[in-house]
Design a protein around this motif. Sequence first.
Motif, PDB file in Angstrom:
ATOM      1  N   GLU A  17       0.833  -1.208   0.000  1.00 29.75           N
ATOM      2  CA  GLU A  17       0.000   0.000   0.000  1.00 29.75           C
ATOM      3  C   GLU A  17       0.868   1.260   0.000  1.00 29.75           C
ATOM      4  O   GLU A  17       2.036   1.237   0.387  1.00 29.75           O
ATOM      5  N   ASP A  18       0.254   2.350  -0.430  1.00 27.33           N
ATOM      6  CA  ASP A  18       0.919   3.645  -0.353  1.00 27.33           C
ATOM      7  C   ASP A  18       0.616   4.293   1.002  1.00 27.33           C
ATOM      8  O   ASP A  18      -0.411   4.032   1.626  1.00 27.33           O
ATOM      9  N   VAL A  19       1.517   5.143   1.455  1.00 22.63           N
ATOM     10  CA  VAL A  19       1.414   5.799   2.755  1.00 22.63           C
ATOM     11  C   VAL A  19       1.528   7.300   2.569  1.00 22.63           C
ATOM     12  O   VAL A  19       2.318   7.762   1.730  1.00 22.63           O
ATOM     13  N   SER A  20       0.762   8.044   3.336  1.00 22.94           N
ATOM     14  CA  SER A  20       0.880   9.494   3.298  1.00 22.94           C
ATOM     15  C   SER A  20       0.809  10.046   4.712  1.00 22.94           C
ATOM     16  O   SER A  20      -0.056   9.655   5.493  1.00 22.94           O
ATOM     17  N   MET A  21       1.708  10.941   5.052  1.00 20.54           N
ATOM     18  CA  MET A  21       1.705  11.593   6.356  1.00 20.54           C
ATOM     19  C   MET A  21       2.050  13.053   6.164  1.00 20.54           C
ATOM     20  O   MET A  21       2.680  13.422   5.167  1.00 20.54           O
ATOM     21  N   ASN A  22       1.615  13.888   7.117  1.00 19.03           N
ATOM     22  CA  ASN A  22       1.888  15.305   6.926  1.00 19.03           C
ATOM     23  C   ASN A  22       2.211  16.002   8.236  1.00 19.03           C
ATOM     24  O   ASN A  22       2.027  15.450   9.325  1.00 19.03           O
ATOM     25  N   ASN A  58      12.954  10.500  -3.451  1.00 16.01           N
ATOM     26  CA  ASN A  58      14.115   9.692  -3.106  1.00 16.01           C
ATOM     27  C   ASN A  58      13.657   8.246  -3.155  1.00 16.01           C
ATOM     28  O   ASN A  58      13.136   7.714  -2.184  1.00 16.01           O
ATOM     29  N   GLY A  59      13.783   7.634  -4.336  1.00 17.79           N
ATOM     30  CA  GLY A  59      13.281   6.275  -4.507  1.00 17.79           C
ATOM     31  C   GLY A  59      11.769   6.253  -4.414  1.00 17.79           C
ATOM     32  O   GLY A  59      11.078   6.968  -5.141  1.00 17.79           O
ATOM     33  N   ARG A  60      11.248   5.460  -3.488  1.00 17.52           N
ATOM     34  CA  ARG A  60       9.793   5.365  -3.322  1.00 17.52           C
ATOM     35  C   ARG A  60       9.234   6.478  -2.453  1.00 17.52           C
ATOM     36  O   ARG A  60       8.030   6.527  -2.206  1.00 17.52           O
ATOM     37  N   LEU A  61      10.074   7.351  -1.970  1.00 20.46           N
ATOM     38  CA  LEU A  61       9.636   8.446  -1.107  1.00 20.46           C
ATOM     39  C   LEU A  61       9.501   9.736  -1.912  1.00 20.46           C
ATOM     40  O   LEU A  61      10.348  10.051  -2.742  1.00 20.46           O
ATOM     41  N   THR A  62       8.420  10.457  -1.629  1.00 19.48           N
ATOM     42  CA  THR A  62       8.202  11.765  -2.232  1.00 19.48           C
ATOM     43  C   THR A  62       7.770  12.718  -1.135  1.00 19.48           C
ATOM     44  O   THR A  62       6.912  12.369  -0.313  1.00 19.48           O
ATOM     45  N   ALA A  63       8.349  13.900  -1.110  1.00 21.18           N
ATOM     46  CA  ALA A  63       7.987  14.881  -0.089  1.00 21.18           C
ATOM     47  C   ALA A  63       7.812  16.237  -0.744  1.00 21.18           C
ATOM     48  O   ALA A  63       8.425  16.535  -1.770  1.00 21.18           O
ATOM     49  N   GLN A  64       6.955  17.055  -0.151  1.00 18.42           N
ATOM     50  CA  GLN A  64       6.740  18.407  -0.663  1.00 18.42           C
ATOM     51  C   GLN A  64       6.817  19.422   0.468  1.00 18.42           C
ATOM     52  O   GLN A  64       6.360  19.183   1.584  1.00 18.42           O
ATOM     53  N   LYS A  70       4.673  26.447   5.942  1.00 13.52           N
ATOM     54  CA  LYS A  70       4.227  26.012   7.255  1.00 13.52           C
ATOM     55  C   LYS A  70       3.770  24.562   7.254  1.00 13.52           C
ATOM     56  O   LYS A  70       3.184  24.094   8.231  1.00 13.52           O
ATOM     57  N   ASP A  71       3.996  23.845   6.152  1.00 10.25           N
ATOM     58  CA  ASP A  71       3.550  22.456   6.128  1.00 10.25           C
ATOM     59  C   ASP A  71       4.361  21.648   5.122  1.00 10.25           C
ATOM     60  O   ASP A  71       5.001  22.197   4.216  1.00 10.25           O
ATOM     61  N   SER A  72       4.313  20.330   5.311  1.00  9.63           N
ATOM     62  CA  SER A  72       5.008  19.421   4.414  1.00  9.63           C
ATOM     63  C   SER A  72       4.323  18.067   4.483  1.00  9.63           C
ATOM     64  O   SER A  72       3.686  17.735   5.480  1.00  9.63           O
ATOM     65  N   PHE A  73       4.428  17.305   3.401  1.00  8.01           N
ATOM     66  CA  PHE A  73       3.922  15.939   3.453  1.00  8.01           C
ATOM     67  C   PHE A  73       4.983  14.974   2.933  1.00  8.01           C
ATOM     68  O   PHE A  73       5.890  15.358   2.188  1.00  8.01           O
ATOM     69  N   LEU A  74       4.840  13.720   3.351  1.00  6.53           N
ATOM     70  CA  LEU A  74       5.714  12.643   2.890  1.00  6.53           C
ATOM     71  C   LEU A  74       4.839  11.503   2.400  1.00  6.53           C
ATOM     72  O   LEU A  74       3.923  11.080   3.111  1.00  6.53           O
ATOM     73  N   ASN A  75       5.105  11.026   1.213  1.00  6.55           N
ATOM     74  CA  ASN A  75       4.427   9.854   0.676  1.00  6.55           C
ATOM     75  C   ASN A  75       5.420   8.730   0.478  1.00  6.55           C
ATOM     76  O   ASN A  75       6.555   8.962   0.038  1.00  6.55           O
ATOM     77  N   ILE A  76       4.989   7.513   0.798  1.00 13.12           N
ATOM     78  CA  ILE A  76       5.785   6.324   0.526  1.00 13.12           C
ATOM     79  C   ILE A  76       4.948   5.434  -0.379  1.00 13.12           C
ATOM     80  O   ILE A  76       3.810   5.091  -0.043  1.00 13.12           O
ATOM     81  N   SER A  77       5.473   5.078  -1.510  1.00 14.76           N
ATOM     82  CA  SER A  77       4.711   4.245  -2.430  1.00 14.76           C
ATOM     83  C   SER A  77       5.122   2.786  -2.284  1.00 14.76           C
ATOM     84  O   SER A  77       6.271   2.478  -1.945  1.00 14.76           O
ATOM     85  N   ALA A  78       4.155   1.897  -2.530  1.00 16.41           N
ATOM     86  CA  ALA A  78       4.407   0.442  -2.558  1.00 16.41           C
ATOM     87  C   ALA A  78       5.220  -0.001  -1.351  1.00 16.41           C
ATOM     88  O   ALA A  78       6.342  -0.492  -1.479  1.00 16.41           O
ATOM     89  N   SER A  79       4.657   0.174  -0.163  1.00 12.15           N
ATOM     90  CA  SER A  79       5.401  -0.078   1.076  1.00 12.15           C
ATOM     91  C   SER A  79       5.924  -1.516   1.148  1.00 12.15           C
ATOM     92  O   SER A  79       5.307  -2.459   0.643  1.00 12.15           O
ATOM     93  N   ILE A  80       7.085  -1.640   1.786  1.00 17.79           N
ATOM     94  CA  ILE A  80       7.730  -2.936   2.005  1.00 17.79           C
ATOM     95  C   ILE A  80       8.036  -3.074   3.489  1.00 17.79           C
ATOM     96  O   ILE A  80       8.034  -2.076   4.217  1.00 17.79           O
ATOM     97  N   PRO A  81       8.301  -4.280   3.970  1.00 18.71           N
ATOM     98  CA  PRO A  81       8.498  -4.488   5.411  1.00 18.71           C
ATOM     99  C   PRO A  81       9.556  -3.590   6.044  1.00 18.71           C
ATOM    100  O   PRO A  81       9.406  -3.153   7.186  1.00 18.71           O
ATOM    101  N   SER A  82      10.612  -3.274   5.337  1.00 14.59           N
ATOM    102  CA  SER A  82      11.679  -2.452   5.926  1.00 14.59           C
ATOM    103  C   SER A  82      11.274  -0.985   6.083  1.00 14.59           C
ATOM    104  O   SER A  82      12.022  -0.203   6.674  1.00 14.59           O
ATOM    105  N   ASP A  83      10.095  -0.622   5.617  1.00 13.70           N
ATOM    106  CA  ASP A  83       9.598   0.748   5.833  1.00 13.70           C
ATOM    107  C   ASP A  83       9.062   0.926   7.251  1.00 13.70           C
ATOM    108  O   ASP A  83       8.801   2.047   7.678  1.00 13.70           O
ATOM    109  N   VAL A  84       8.897  -0.171   7.983  1.00 10.47           N
ATOM    110  CA  VAL A  84       8.403  -0.087   9.361  1.00 10.47           C
ATOM    111  C   VAL A  84       9.334   0.781  10.196  1.00 10.47           C
ATOM    112  O   VAL A  84      10.551   0.682  10.099  1.00 10.47           O
ATOM    113  N   GLY A  85       8.752   1.641  10.992  1.00 12.73           N
ATOM    114  CA  GLY A  85       9.541   2.507  11.863  1.00 12.73           C
ATOM    115  C   GLY A  85       8.741   3.742  12.217  1.00 12.73           C
ATOM    116  O   GLY A  85       7.530   3.810  11.976  1.00 12.73           O
ATOM    117  N   ILE A  86       9.422   4.707  12.790  1.00 11.66           N
ATOM    118  CA  ILE A  86       8.776   5.970  13.158  1.00 11.66           C
ATOM    119  C   ILE A  86       9.335   7.064  12.255  1.00 11.66           C
ATOM    120  O   ILE A  86      10.557   7.218  12.134  1.00 11.66           O
TER     121      ILE A  86
END
Lengths: 114, 113
Positions: A17-22, A58-64, A70-86
Motif C-alpha cells: 500500500e501507499d502511505v501518506s503523512m503530513n 528519493n526512490g519510493r519516497l516523495t515529499a513536498q 508552514k507544512d510538508s507531506f511525505l508519501n511512501i509508495s508500494a510499502s515494504i516491510p523495511s519501511d516499518v519505523g517511526i
Amino acid sequence: GQQLNQSPQSMFIQEGEDVSMNCTSSSIFNTWLWYKQDPGEGPVLLIALYKAGELTSNGRLTAQFGITRKDSFLNISASIPSDVGIYFCAGQTYSSQGAQKLVFGQGTRLTINP
Amino acid sequence: GAGVSQSPRYKVAKRGQDVALRCDPISGHVSLFWYQQALGQGPEFLTYFQNEAQLDKSGLPSDRFFAERPEGSVSTLKIQRTQQEDSAVYLCASSLDQMGEQYFGPGTRLTVT
C-alpha cells in the motif's frame, strides 16, 4: 515555543500500500526535513526540502514543502516491510548565532502487515 | 567510516544521582547537538556546540543540566540530582559545519528510578 503537528500518529497498512503523512506548523521554516527512526537507533535523514513548493523524490519516497512554508507531506509508495519505523518531520531554523536548530514533530509510527 | 557513537547505551540511575553521558561525534565535524527524546515524542533540542564553544543552550530544561566539549570533539552531557522526569533517550548529533546535515548517534536511554 515552536511546535509541529504531525499526523497521523500511527498507521497500520498492508504491504504494497501507499502511505501518506503530513506535518503542519504555526511558524514558517526555512527548510523541512523528514527522518526515519528505527528502534534503538537515532533518526536518519530521508529527504530535505529547501524551497517553498519544492517536490522531491528519493526512490519510493516523495515529499513536498508547502507553499506557505508552514507544512510538508511525505508519501511512501508500494510499502515494504523495511519501511516499518517511526517517521519524523522537522523544521529547520537558525539561532541568532547562526546555528541550525531543528524542531521535530511527534512522529508517525508505521506498521506493515505482510 | 565510524558514525556518531554514544555511551553508555543504557543507564539506570536512582533519583538524586548524577549521571554523565558521552558523545563521540564524527571525526572533523565542527558542530555538535544534544537532544532529549521522551517516550513517544520527537527529539527536543537541548544545546549546540561549534567546536568547543557552547553557542546555544536555550533548550536545557534546568540548571541541573550541563554540557561541555572542552577540546572540540568529544562531548559530555551531565545531569545532576536526577529526577524521574529526566527519564528519556538522549541523542547526540554532529554535522560538518553549522549548516550541514546532522548525523545522529544511537542515543543513551536514561531511566531514573
